[in-house]
Motif scaffolding. Structure first.
Motif, mmCIF file in Angstrom:
data_model
loop_
_atom_site.group_PDB
_atom_site.id
_atom_site.type_symbol
_atom_site.label_atom_id
_atom_site.label_comp_id
_atom_site.label_asym_id
_atom_site.label_seq_id
_atom_site.Cartn_x
_atom_site.Cartn_y
_atom_site.Cartn_z
ATOM 1 N N VAL A 1 0.853 -1.194 0.000
ATOM 2 C CA VAL A 1 0.000 0.000 0.000
ATOM 3 C C VAL A 1 0.886 1.241 0.000
ATOM 4 N N GLY A 2 0.625 2.157 -0.914
ATOM 5 C CA GLY A 2 1.402 3.392 -0.983
ATOM 6 C C GLY A 2 2.703 3.275 -1.736
ATOM 7 N N VAL A 3 2.987 2.079 -2.303
ATOM 8 C CA VAL A 3 4.228 1.880 -3.054
ATOM 9 C C VAL A 3 4.007 2.342 -4.496
ATOM 10 N N ILE A 4 4.950 3.127 -5.023
ATOM 11 C CA ILE A 4 4.819 3.604 -6.404
ATOM 12 C C ILE A 4 6.146 3.446 -7.123
ATOM 13 N N ARG A 5 6.059 3.058 -8.388
ATOM 14 C CA ARG A 5 7.251 2.946 -9.228
ATOM 15 C C ARG A 5 7.361 4.217 -10.065
ATOM 16 N N LEU A 6 8.518 4.821 -10.019
ATOM 17 C CA LEU A 6 8.790 6.027 -10.806
ATOM 18 C C LEU A 6 9.857 5.687 -11.843
ATOM 19 N N ASP A 7 9.533 5.905 -13.117
ATOM 20 C CA ASP A 7 10.408 5.463 -14.205
ATOM 21 C C ASP A 7 11.334 6.539 -14.744
ATOM 22 N N SER A 8 11.113 7.805 -14.376
ATOM 23 C CA SER A 8 11.894 8.876 -14.995
ATOM 24 C C SER A 8 11.816 10.136 -14.146
ATOM 25 N N PRO A 9 12.692 11.109 -14.417
ATOM 26 C CA PRO A 9 12.589 12.403 -13.715
ATOM 27 C C PRO A 9 11.229 13.058 -13.905
ATOM 28 N N GLN A 10 10.622 12.891 -15.089
ATOM 29 C CA GLN A 10 9.307 13.495 -15.306
ATOM 30 C C GLN A 10 8.247 12.845 -14.417
ATOM 31 N N ALA A 11 8.315 11.516 -14.285
ATOM 32 C CA ALA A 11 7.366 10.821 -13.407
ATOM 33 C C ALA A 11 7.534 11.289 -11.969
ATOM 34 N N LEU A 12 8.785 11.519 -11.566
ATOM 35 C CA LEU A 12 9.028 12.038 -10.223
ATOM 36 C C LEU A 12 8.452 13.437 -10.073
ATOM 37 N N ALA A 13 8.646 14.279 -11.070
ATOM 38 C CA ALA A 13 8.130 15.645 -11.004
ATOM 39 C C ALA A 13 6.611 15.663 -10.887
ATOM 40 N N ASP A 14 5.948 14.692 -11.518
ATOM 41 C CA ASP A 14 4.479 14.632 -11.477
ATOM 42 C C ASP A 14 3.947 14.003 -10.195
ATOM 43 N N HIS A 15 4.839 13.398 -9.417
ATOM 44 C CA HIS A 15 4.413 12.688 -8.206
ATOM 45 C C HIS A 15 4.283 13.648 -7.029
ATOM 46 N N THR A 16 3.204 13.502 -6.279
ATOM 47 C CA THR A 16 2.998 14.302 -5.069
ATOM 48 C C THR A 16 3.291 13.441 -3.853
ATOM 49 N N PHE A 17 4.222 13.893 -3.036
ATOM 50 C CA PHE A 17 4.572 13.156 -1.831
ATOM 51 C C PHE A 17 3.500 13.368 -0.760
ATOM 52 N N PRO A 18 3.230 12.326 0.041
ATOM 53 C CA PRO A 18 2.284 12.519 1.158
ATOM 54 C C PRO A 18 2.892 13.443 2.197
ATOM 55 N N SER A 19 2.067 13.982 3.038
ATOM 56 C CA SER A 19 2.554 14.857 4.106
ATOM 57 C C SER A 19 2.116 14.281 5.456
ATOM 58 N N PRO A 20 3.063 13.950 6.351
ATOM 59 C CA PRO A 20 4.507 14.053 6.144
ATOM 60 C C PRO A 20 5.012 12.921 5.242
ATOM 61 N N ALA A 21 6.090 13.187 4.522
ATOM 62 C CA ALA A 21 6.633 12.226 3.560
ATOM 63 C C ALA A 21 7.622 11.300 4.257
#
Length: 817
Positions: free
Chosen positions: A166-186
């Motif tokens: 639960v809450g695990v996400i795969r990020l494939d590129s810098p763009q995918a990271l840029a589009d990802h919103t971290f939970p608060s607190p992260a």
């Protein structure tokens, strides 16, 4: 072992499973040790409630404040806890914190940290020289960017303390990271994406070495399962692979576990066979692992974990699990993301699983772990390949089509049964004005047709399976929120079971049984110290007489499970006690099974009131109080009800307190309830609590007097919404029932003139011509008519009713003998 036979311990169990994952009554003798439970209404089903020292319900065991308050109540009842047990992964952290706070033995927060904090786990494993993926804290985008620069893309970002991917996400590129919103607190970590096969190892660690253990291979990954794919697993039987796994599992458990523990270890296996530790949990594996171990290998991992946390000897045999059998399991999620409603289930024509749990059509799936994932299967065979092929075939040929629930679409409520039109037409009309209403009953609708149209199914309402199928069919045909509801006392138990099967908000079947069985009510109230009546359960005349002598005459004698005051009698002497016992044990109410024996209870003096409540997640809102009019002594026929302002009465606070305590004691947490209370000289005392809408037009009186619509509140609660119980105004409303002067057959009845009396809002004919009316105790509510009045004061209502009653015209004929 906590305590001893002479000084029993008090074990408090945090429990959240709705299936039979753990069998606590087998693990610890509840007659010797005090065992209490903090659990949820949904998870109550398989607990040994009748043997428990106490049970406290919370909305979720993740609510630390609610759990602490529940434990305080249990401690007041059964003494301070000597041990705290939590077997499900999500409850481990809170259990550790509570042990620390109470200075109790067992894993505390610091001991648990290396197996709950993924960063601490990776660091400890690396220090011990055990292969583990690079792991770093990931509080923000910059940290992940730095990690990817060092280790490459793609990466996995996951919670430091998470479960079941639960809450695990795969990020494939810098763009995918840029589009990802971290939970608060992260509070996250980042690891490289490892495309290797995933294994899991389950077993028991003695503190020095592995005891019983089995290794399995996932047929895909947990992360893919969270994305909607089936998840399967099969145990490994290759000796060379098992030898390598044993060595790494031994090293990992020694590095992370300071004491004996059940464990669930996950490993990566490369194409060359090299192994890397993914993570380790100090608890039994999830999904179907505990069932497979118990059913295929004869070892109960839950029993071992329970023993470790209570200080008991480990029941795990020293020998390995049964040789020659390979287990496997499969989870098939619904086709739509949750929340969704199951439309149907497509199963293979063949049967290869030895056990399965398949959701019925109409069930609401909300996610929440592997247990509620969709369809579940368990397999066994002689070889890994045989079991793997069976798992894959079943996965290929199984599907769980689901319809996403659109929160903005029209809501639908399926009403089970409808009752008599004179008494319930106003309720059905109010329900249909609020939501799309459907109906399940034995015959096609007649007077109900304008309110339900073609949304009905005919079913034998005494057959819970038939009712479930009918309700599910009606629910499967809607996209919006949906619920099931009844206001029929005789159908309450069946409706509660339907709601449980379909996972819909409702009073639990256990709570309904507490209400329907008056003996269970009395016992639960007495155990919780709720003011009620002294009582005895009796089975013959002699027992009834002895009970009356012990309680002191007069006494009330009543059936255990009927309704409408049927068979309830006040007995003032021994002869009357015998007669009342016969009356209680021979009376009947249509649709309700008679329970064994009768109850002889203390006679409570003082006025009697009914208290209607809306219960939302255990919070009790008193929405209506009615003064009860009784007649036909020594019986307790309800001849009328008055709703009038009550919150300034000297007994108001105590009534709310006592009724709230009764709801807690009986486990009533979701729905509309109707309680009866005596205002005795020593304070309010509970007569009974019913898990449904009040009868006798009382909800209508409440709406007329206060503006609070109990039918609307019942609909909101059934749909999982918060009700609106705040009064809009304060007036008086009263119903008076008219009775014949003797047993008779109704020839004529006319209330037209009564309906025209100013202040009368309803004049209802209850006995059409030809109706036989027998007065108590021989008849069931033998009423001619009901008159409902509103006014500014009780005196105003009474005067209006007097005027109206004088205008009612009827003709009676004596009953033929």
């Amino acid at each position: 072992m906590p305590g001893s036979a002479r000084e029993p311990g008090h074990v408090v169990v945090l429990h959240r499973w709705t299936d039979r994952y753990a069998e606590y009554a087998r693990y610890l003798d509840h007659a010797v040790h005090r065992v209490s439970y903090v659990t949820t209404e949904q998870a109550l089903r398989h607990l040994p409630v009748t043997q428990a020292a106490g049970v406290e319900l919370v909305d979720t065991t993740e609510d630390a404040k609610a759990v602490r308050e529940a434990m305080d109540r249990l401690a007041e009842r059964s003494g301070p806890p000597t041990r705290i047990v939590a077997l499900q992964e999500t409850d481990l952290d809170l259990a550790a914190v509570l042990r620390d706070e109470l200075y109790l033995p067992g894993p505390g927060s610091e001991e648990l940290r290396p197996v709950r904090d993924k960063l601490a786990m990776a660091e400890r494993l690396a220090t011990a020289g055990i292969p583990v993926p690079p792991t770093a804290a990931a509080p923000d985008h910059a940290a992940v960017t730095r990690f990817a620069a060092a280790h490459g893309w793609p990466v996995l970002v996951k919670p430091r303390q998470g479960t079941a991917s639960v809450g695990v996400i795969r990020l494939d590129s810098p763009q995918a990271l840029a589009d990802h919103t971290f939970p608060s607190p992260a509070d996250m970590v980042v690891q490289p994406w490892v495309p290797h096969r995933v294994l899991h190892v389950d077993g028991v660690f003695t503190g020095r070495e592995l005891r019983a253990w089995r290794a399995s291979r996932y047929l895909n990954t947990c992360l893919e399962f969270t994305g909607g794919q089936a998840l399967g697993s099969v145990e490994i039987d290759d000796p060379a692979t098992l030898s390598r796994i044993h060595d790494l599992a031994s090293a990992a458990t020694r590095a992370l576990l300071p004491r004996r523990s059940v464990f669930h270890l996950e490993l990566f296996e490369s194409e060359t066979g090299s192994l890397t530790v993914l993570e380790l949990g100090a608890r039994p594996g999830g999904a179907e692992v505990p069932f497979v171990w118990r059913e295929v290998h004869g070892i109960d991992l839950m029993a071992a974990a329970f023993a470790h946390q209570t200080g008991a000897p480990d029941p795990t045999p020293a020998a390995p699990p049964r040789a020659g059998r390979v287990g496997g399991w499969l989870l098939v999620p619904p086709s739509a993301p949750t929340p969704c409603r199951v439309r149907a289930v497509r199963l293979p024509a063949y049967q290869e699983a030895y056990a399965q749990d398949v959701p019925p059509p109409g069930r609401l799936l909300t996610g929440g772990g592997y247990e509620h994932a969709g369809a579940r299967f368990r397999f066994a065979g002689a070889r890994t390949r045989e079991v793997e092929e069976a798992v894959l075939r079943t996965a290929r040929d199984t599907s769980v089509p689901g319809t996403p629930v659109d929160a903005d679409a029209p809501a639908r409520i399926v009403l089970v049964g409808c009752g008599n039109p004179p008494y319930r037409r106003y309720a059905l009309e109010a329900l249909a004005e609020r939501v799309e209403t459907a109906l399940v009953q034995p015959a096609p609708p007649q007077w109900q047709r304008p309110y339900v149209d073609d949304r009905f199914r005919c079913a034998d309402t005494s057959d819970t399976d038939a009712v479930t199928a009918a309700v599910a069919d009606l629910l499967a045909r809607t996209d919006g929120p949906a619920a099931v509801l009844t206001w029929d006392e005789t159908l309450l138990a069946a409706t509660a079971e339907v709601a449980r099967r379909l996972r819909l908000p409702h009073l639990s079947p256990e709570a309904v049984r507490h209400c329907r069985d008056k003996l269970a009510t009395r016992r639960a109230l007495a155990a919780a110290g709720v003011p009620s009546a002294g009582f005895h359960h009796v089975h013959d005349r002699d027992e009834a007489l002895r009970a009356a002598e012990e309680l002191g005459l007069p006494v009330v004698v009543k059936p255990r499970g009927l309704a409408g005051s049927i068979g309830v009698t006040l007995a003032t002497g021994p002869h009357e006690v015998v007669h009342a016992f016969e009356q209680a044990t021979t009376s009947a109410f249509p649709g309700i099974e008679r329970l064994d024996g009768a109850i002889v209870e203390e006679y409570l003096t003082g006025p009697e009131i009914s208290v209607d409540c809306a219960v939302d997640h255990g919070v009790v809102h008193v929405v209506n109080v009615a003064r009860k009019r009784l007649g036909f002594a020594p019986h307790f026929e309800e001849t009328g009800h008055l709703v009038a302002p009550w919150r300034d009465e000297p007994w108001a606070f105590d009534v709310e307190r006592v009724v709230t305590a009764a709801h807690t004691a009986l486990g009533l947490r979701t729905g509309i309830t109707h309680s009866e209370v005596r205002l005795t000289p020593s304070g309010p005392r509970v007569v009974e609590v019913n898990g449904r809408l009040g009868g006798d037009f009382i909800p209508l009186l409440g709406r007329l007097a206060t503006g609070v619509d109990q039918v609307a509140a019942a609909a909101d609660l059934a749909l999982g919404r918060a009700p609106s119980p705040v009064p809009h105004h304060e007036r008086c409303a009263e119903v008076r029932f008219l009775y014949p002067g003797h047993d008779a057959v109704v020839r004529e009845l006319d209330v037209t003139a009564a309906a025209a009396v100013p202040g009368i809002v309803e004049a209802v004919e209850l006995a059409p011509p030809g109706t036989e009316l027998r007065l108590p105790p021989h008849g069931i509510v033998p009423r001619l008519a009901a008159l409902v009045a509103v006014g500014d004061t009780p005196a105003h209502c009474a005067a209006t009713l007097d005027r109206a009653e004088r205008t009612v015209r009827y003709a009676l004929a004596p009953l033929s003998t």
